[in-house]
Design a protein around this motif. Structure first.
Motif, PDB file in Angstrom:
ATOM      1  N   VAL A  50       0.843  -1.198   0.000  1.00 16.08           N
ATOM      2  CA  VAL A  50       0.000   0.000   0.000  1.00 16.08           C
ATOM      3  C   VAL A  50       0.878   1.248   0.000  1.00 16.08           C
ATOM      4  CG1 VAL A  50      -1.638   1.376   1.361  1.00 16.08           C
ATOM      5  CG2 VAL A  50      -2.025  -1.076   1.048  1.00 16.08           C
ATOM      6  N   PHE A  51       1.914   1.243   0.821  1.00 16.43           N
ATOM      7  CA  PHE A  51       2.800   2.411   0.881  1.00 16.43           C
ATOM      8  C   PHE A  51       3.546   2.599  -0.436  1.00 16.43           C
ATOM      9  CE2 PHE A  51       6.652   4.761   1.882  1.00 16.43           C
ATOM     10  CZ  PHE A  51       6.095   5.881   2.470  1.00 16.43           C
ATOM     11  N   GLU A  52       4.072   1.511  -1.007  1.00 16.27           N
ATOM     12  CA  GLU A  52       4.799   1.609  -2.275  1.00 16.27           C
ATOM     13  C   GLU A  52       3.914   2.120  -3.407  1.00 16.27           C
ATOM     14  OE1 GLU A  52       7.989  -2.034  -1.503  1.00 16.27           O
ATOM     15  OE2 GLU A  52       6.510  -2.227  -3.092  1.00 16.27           O
ATOM     16  N   GLU A  53       2.666   1.701  -3.420  1.00 10.86           N
ATOM     17  CA  GLU A  53       1.769   2.055  -4.519  1.00 10.86           C
ATOM     18  C   GLU A  53       1.088   3.406  -4.351  1.00 10.86           C
ATOM     19  OE1 GLU A  53      -0.992  -1.172  -4.960  1.00 10.86           O
ATOM     20  OE2 GLU A  53       0.507  -2.453  -5.891  1.00 10.86           O
ATOM     21  N   SER A  54       0.881   3.851  -3.109  1.00 10.22           N
ATOM     22  CA  SER A  54       0.065   5.040  -2.887  1.00 10.22           C
ATOM     23  C   SER A  54       0.658   6.063  -1.916  1.00 10.22           C
ATOM     24  CB  SER A  54      -1.302   4.618  -2.347  1.00 10.22           C
ATOM     25  OG  SER A  54      -1.155   4.064  -1.044  1.00 10.22           O
ATOM     26  N   ALA A  55       1.731   5.714  -1.232  1.00 10.12           N
ATOM     27  CA  ALA A  55       2.335   6.546  -0.184  1.00 10.12           C
ATOM     28  C   ALA A  55       1.430   6.700   1.036  1.00 10.12           C
ATOM     29  CB  ALA A  55       2.765   7.910  -0.716  1.00 10.12           C
ATOM     30  N   LEU A  56       0.410   5.865   1.139  1.00  9.70           N
ATOM     31  CA  LEU A  56      -0.473   5.891   2.303  1.00  9.70           C
ATOM     32  C   LEU A  56       0.030   4.911   3.358  1.00  9.70           C
ATOM     33  CD1 LEU A  56      -3.994   5.913   0.617  1.00  9.70           C
ATOM     34  CD2 LEU A  56      -2.780   7.851   1.630  1.00  9.70           C
ATOM     35  N   GLU A  57      -0.064   5.324   4.602  1.00 12.44           N
ATOM     36  CA  GLU A  57       0.282   4.439   5.709  1.00 12.44           C
ATOM     37  C   GLU A  57      -1.010   3.868   6.279  1.00 12.44           C
ATOM     38  OE1 GLU A  57       3.042   6.090   8.570  1.00 12.44           O
ATOM     39  OE2 GLU A  57       3.778   7.473   7.028  1.00 12.44           O
ATOM     40  N   VAL A  58      -1.025   2.544   6.380  1.00 12.69           N
ATOM     41  CA  VAL A  58      -2.213   1.872   6.903  1.00 12.69           C
ATOM     42  C   VAL A  58      -1.829   0.930   8.028  1.00 12.69           C
ATOM     43  CG1 VAL A  58      -3.490   1.999   4.724  1.00 12.69           C
ATOM     44  CG2 VAL A  58      -2.083  -0.013   5.208  1.00 12.69           C
ATOM     45  N   LYS A  59      -2.831   0.574   8.814  1.00 12.39           N
ATOM     46  CA  LYS A  59      -2.672  -0.496   9.795  1.00 12.39           C
ATOM     47  C   LYS A  59      -3.760  -1.520   9.504  1.00 12.39           C
ATOM     48  CE  LYS A  59      -5.349   1.795  13.384  1.00 12.39           C
ATOM     49  NZ  LYS A  59      -5.404   2.270  14.742  1.00 12.39           N
ATOM     50  N   ILE A  60      -3.455  -2.753   9.750  1.00 14.82           N
ATOM     51  CA  ILE A  60      -4.385  -3.840   9.490  1.00 14.82           C
ATOM     52  C   ILE A  60      -5.469  -3.844  10.562  1.00 14.82           C
ATOM     53  CG2 ILE A  60      -4.629  -6.353   9.280  1.00 14.82           C
ATOM     54  CD1 ILE A  60      -2.908  -5.149   7.050  1.00 14.82           C
TER      55      ILE A  60
END
Length: 124
Positions: A50-60
């Motif tokens: 997700v970070f590589e594709e969109s620069a968004l940081e997520v948590k599961i």
């Protein structure tokens, strides 16, 4: 080869990416995510992709489906930042209301994604 995909919802919209010309399925819309590297957990792969594709940081938040070596995770945004695409991965992105999802265009893994969203309570 296993993959990890993310269902990211923000303001009652889901994030979809359109694959770029440099990918194996150009023009197709899909959930953010990708291959799980050796010695990497599905959760770590999902966050990394997700970070590589969109620069968004997520948590599961949770695993919602494990189907044919494809892990679908519901994810929460860690912070609200603009989407920045990797041009080698995606040509554009869209935050889409589930009800308008079918108007987006060809969705990769349609036969898995649509039933999964319905199972999770989204109206399509």
């Amino acid at each position: 080869m296993a993959a990890a995909l993310a269902l990211i919802e923000h303001r009652q919209q889901l994030l979809f990416l359109q694959r770029s010309a440099y990918t194996s399925r150009p023009g197709q819309w899909c959930l953010p995510g990708g291959r799980i590297n050796a010695q990497e957990s599905p959760e770590a792969a999902c966050i990394r992709e997700v970070f590589e594709e969109s620069a968004l940081e997520v948590k599961i938040r949770d695993l919602v489906l494990n189907s044919a070596q494809c892990y679908y995770f519901r994810c929460d945004l860690v912070s609200l930042k603009p989407v920045r695409l990797s041009p080698r991965e995606s040509s554009q992105f869209a935050w889409v209301e589930p009800l308008k999802l079918l108007k987006l265009g060809y969705i990769m893994d349609y036969h898995t994604v649509i039933p999964l969203l319905k199972q999770l309570g989204y109206t399509l």
